[in-house]
Structures are given as structure tokens and as C-alpha cells.
Design a protein around this motif. Structure first.
Motif, PDB file in Angstrom:
ATOM      1  N   TYR A   1      -2.790  74.395 -14.768  1.00 16.73           N
ATOM      2  CA  TYR A   1      -1.931  74.788 -15.881  1.00 16.73           C
ATOM      3  C   TYR A   1      -2.447  76.034 -16.591  1.00 16.73           C
ATOM      4  O   TYR A   1      -3.607  76.428 -16.427  1.00 16.73           O
ATOM      5  N   SER A   2      -1.587  76.651 -17.385  1.00 19.86           N
ATOM      6  CA  SER A   2      -1.961  77.856 -18.122  1.00 19.86           C
ATOM      7  C   SER A   2      -3.034  77.548 -19.161  1.00 19.86           C
ATOM      8  O   SER A   2      -3.092  76.436 -19.704  1.00 19.86           O
TER       9      SER A   2
ATOM     10  N   SER B   1       3.280  86.632 -22.024  1.00 24.63           N
ATOM     11  CA  SER B   1       3.069  85.193 -21.855  1.00 24.63           C
ATOM     12  C   SER B   1       4.376  84.414 -21.984  1.00 24.63           C
ATOM     13  O   SER B   1       4.597  83.423 -21.278  1.00 24.63           O
ATOM     14  N   GLN B   2       5.242  84.866 -22.868  1.00 23.63           N
ATOM     15  CA  GLN B   2       6.508  84.165 -23.104  1.00 23.63           C
ATOM     16  C   GLN B   2       7.518  84.367 -21.976  1.00 23.63           C
ATOM     17  O   GLN B   2       8.468  83.603 -21.864  1.00 23.63           O
TER      18      GLN B   2
ATOM     19  N   ASN C   1      -3.121  70.766 -26.442  1.00 21.30           N
ATOM     20  CA  ASN C   1      -3.664  71.252 -27.708  1.00 21.30           C
ATOM     21  C   ASN C   1      -4.986  71.989 -27.506  1.00 21.30           C
ATOM     22  O   ASN C   1      -5.254  72.985 -28.174  1.00 21.30           O
ATOM     23  N   VAL C   2      -5.785  71.494 -26.598  1.00 15.93           N
ATOM     24  CA  VAL C   2      -7.054  72.150 -26.281  1.00 15.93           C
ATOM     25  C   VAL C   2      -6.789  73.523 -25.683  1.00 15.93           C
ATOM     26  O   VAL C   2      -7.432  74.521 -26.034  1.00 15.93           O
ATOM     27  N   ARG C   3      -5.823  73.588 -24.787  1.00 16.49           N
ATOM     28  CA  ARG C   3      -5.499  74.868 -24.148  1.00 16.49           C
ATOM     29  C   ARG C   3      -4.933  75.873 -25.149  1.00 16.49           C
ATOM     30  O   ARG C   3      -5.257  77.066 -25.098  1.00 16.49           O
ATOM     31  N   ALA C   4      -4.106  75.388 -26.065  1.00 16.85           N
ATOM     32  CA  ALA C   4      -3.536  76.278 -27.080  1.00 16.85           C
ATOM     33  C   ALA C   4      -4.637  76.830 -27.983  1.00 16.85           C
ATOM     34  O   ALA C   4      -4.615  78.013 -28.350  1.00 16.85           O
TER      35      ALA C   4
ATOM     36  N   VAL D   1       2.621  77.149 -24.413  1.00 19.22           N
ATOM     37  CA  VAL D   1       1.865  76.406 -23.400  1.00 19.22           C
ATOM     38  C   VAL D   1       2.725  75.286 -22.813  1.00 19.22           C
ATOM     39  O   VAL D   1       2.823  75.121 -21.581  1.00 19.22           O
ATOM     40  N   LYS D   2       3.392  74.522 -23.681  1.00 19.05           N
ATOM     41  CA  LYS D   2       4.222  73.408 -23.221  1.00 19.05           C
ATOM     42  C   LYS D   2       5.432  73.906 -22.426  1.00 19.05           C
ATOM     43  O   LYS D   2       5.808  73.312 -21.413  1.00 19.05           O
ATOM     44  N   SER D   3       6.017  75.000 -22.899  1.00 15.39           N
ATOM     45  CA  SER D   3       7.179  75.564 -22.213  1.00 15.39           C
ATOM     46  C   SER D   3       6.805  76.061 -20.822  1.00 15.39           C
ATOM     47  O   SER D   3       7.526  75.831 -19.838  1.00 15.39           O
TER      48      SER D   3
END
Length: 234
Positions: A11-12, A100-101, A155-158, A181-183
Motif C-alpha cells: 500500500y501507499s 498523490s491525489q 493512520n500510521v501511513r498518513a 491514503v484510504k482513497s
């Protein structure tokens, strides 16, 4: 000693690139950041107005691919890898939030993926490569001797992404990053072309609560075991 191909997917904002870079440097292997390649295409599309109604114009992007040349170079003095787009250093530009978006939408285009996969296979044709991305172990190198699938809590990744941007002096909103991140997780996992998925023979690595040192020790252990196995088999 026979060299192998190491595929790192996940994942990102999982720290895949940092982990893969360090592993490649330790082994003396080539490192390829495939995510940077898709980001470079996205940057080109944004700069050349290839989006319509906030979505990439698939035909326009496909037509532009022949004008997009992506390569990597090392920064003088530090040796850090830099992404080049048509001869221009875009390493910092491709990490911006607007890229990123939109990168998942660009990466979902079948022709973009086909073009990038061709380049990636050429880069790793001689083995001795650590390549990270979303579909390395499933599509680019399904026969890789070692496949690692990296994950971590959203949340950790964000927070990691937020800290990275803050360290560069870039103002960012944590909630916006978390939603991004979730998107991206959803888009990457549900696209029709080469969706993000763990290969059946990949080693799962959840680094939510691992230090960088712990993570590096674990992947180096996996790599050495895979290299020994490859050489034992002749």
C-alpha cells in the motif's frame, strides 16, 4: 554468485521505497521505484492539461506516452536516486499532493500500465534488482525469487506521509492525507488493470509497529535466504 529478483509490493506510504532502496544498497543490487514512474506520468498529464473534469483523458494520456521518457539518476555527493522526466529532475515535484491525489487514476489506465511494465521488465531483465510498486510480484515479475507484500495501518501511513512533507517544509493537512491514503488503497485494489493484491507466495510484512532497523533486518534476512536457495538450486 547468482543474483535474484526481489519484488516489493504494498500500500501507499508504507515505506516500501525506503526499505527497498536500503536493501538494494546492502546487496549491491539495482533499485527501481516504479511508483515514481507512475507519478512522473501523472505530473506530465497535469502539466499538459490531460485531465477533463478532474479525471484523466485516457486517449490523450495514451497519445502522450511516446513523448514521456522516464529515467533515474543519482544525485552527486549523496548518491540519492532522482527521477527524471524528459531529462528534467522531478523527484520533488512528483511527491506533491496534487500528484498523490491523481496518480492512482493515471496508474489505472491499461495502456499506461502496459507501457510502464515494458520499461520495468527491461530494467530488471538481468536480475540483481529490487523493484517496488503495486504489481511487481503479480504482473511485472511473477517469477521473482522473493516477493514481499508490505502493509501498515492507514493512520500510521498518513502520519508518516505528513511527517515526510513537514520535513520538507511543505504544509499539509493530516485529515486530507488520511483520506488520500484510504482513497488510493481502494482505487489501487479495485482497478481492472493489475490491481494491488498480495501474490500467493509473497511474504506479508506489517510494519505498523516496526522500527526501520527491525524492518531492514527482517527483509535482509529474507533476501539472504532467497539468494542462498537460488544458488543451492544452481
Amino acid at each position: 554468485m547468482k543474483k535474484i529478483t526481489i519484488a516489493v509490493d504494498g500500500y501507499s506510504s508504507c515505506g516500501k521505497s525506503t526499505m527497498a532502496k536500503h536493501l538494494a544498497a546492502t546487496l549491491g543490487y539495482i533499485y527501481v521505484d516504479t511508483g515514481a514512474m507512475y507519478r512522473a506520468v501523472t505530473l506530465y498529464a497535469l502539466e499538459n492539461n490531460l485531465f477533463r473534469c478532474n479525471k484523466p483523458d485516457a486517449q490523450a494520456v495514451e497519445n502522450a506516452l511516446e513523448n514521456i521518457q522516464i529515467s533515474f539518476t543519482r544525485e552527486a555527493g549523496t548518491g540519492k536516486l532522482r527521477t527524471m522526466l524528459n531529462g528534467r529532475d522531478v523527484e520533488d515535484a512528483i511527491r506533491a499532493m496534487d500528484v498523490s491525489q491523481n496518480v492512482s487514476a493515471i496508474a489505472a489506465l491499461p495502456e499506461v500500465r502496459r507501457a510502464m511494465v515494458r520499461q520495468q521488465r527491461a530494467m530488471g531483465a538481468d536480475k540483481g534488482v529490487v523493484m517496488d510498486g503495486r504489481d511487481i510480484g503479480t504482473t511485472v515479475f511473477p517469477d521473482a525469487e522473493l516477493k514481499i507484500f508490505v502493509t501498515a495501518d492507514a493512520n500510521v501511513r498518513a502520519q508518516r506521509r505528513y511527517d515526510e512533507l513537514a520535513g520538507k517544509g511543505v504544509r499539509a493537512d493530516f485529515n486530507e492525507i488520511l483520506e488520500n491514503v484510504k482513497s488510493r488503497d481502494y482505487t489501487d485494489s479495485h482497478r481492472a488493470a493489475s490491481p494491488l493484491t498480495q501474490a500467493p507466495d509473497a511474504v506479508l510484512l506489517d510494519n505498523s509497529r516496526m522500527s526501520i532497523e527491525e524492518q531492514d533486518r527482517r527483509v535482509l534476512q529474507l533476501a539472504r535466504k532467497a539468494i542462498e536457495k537460488a544458488n543451492a538450486c544452481g
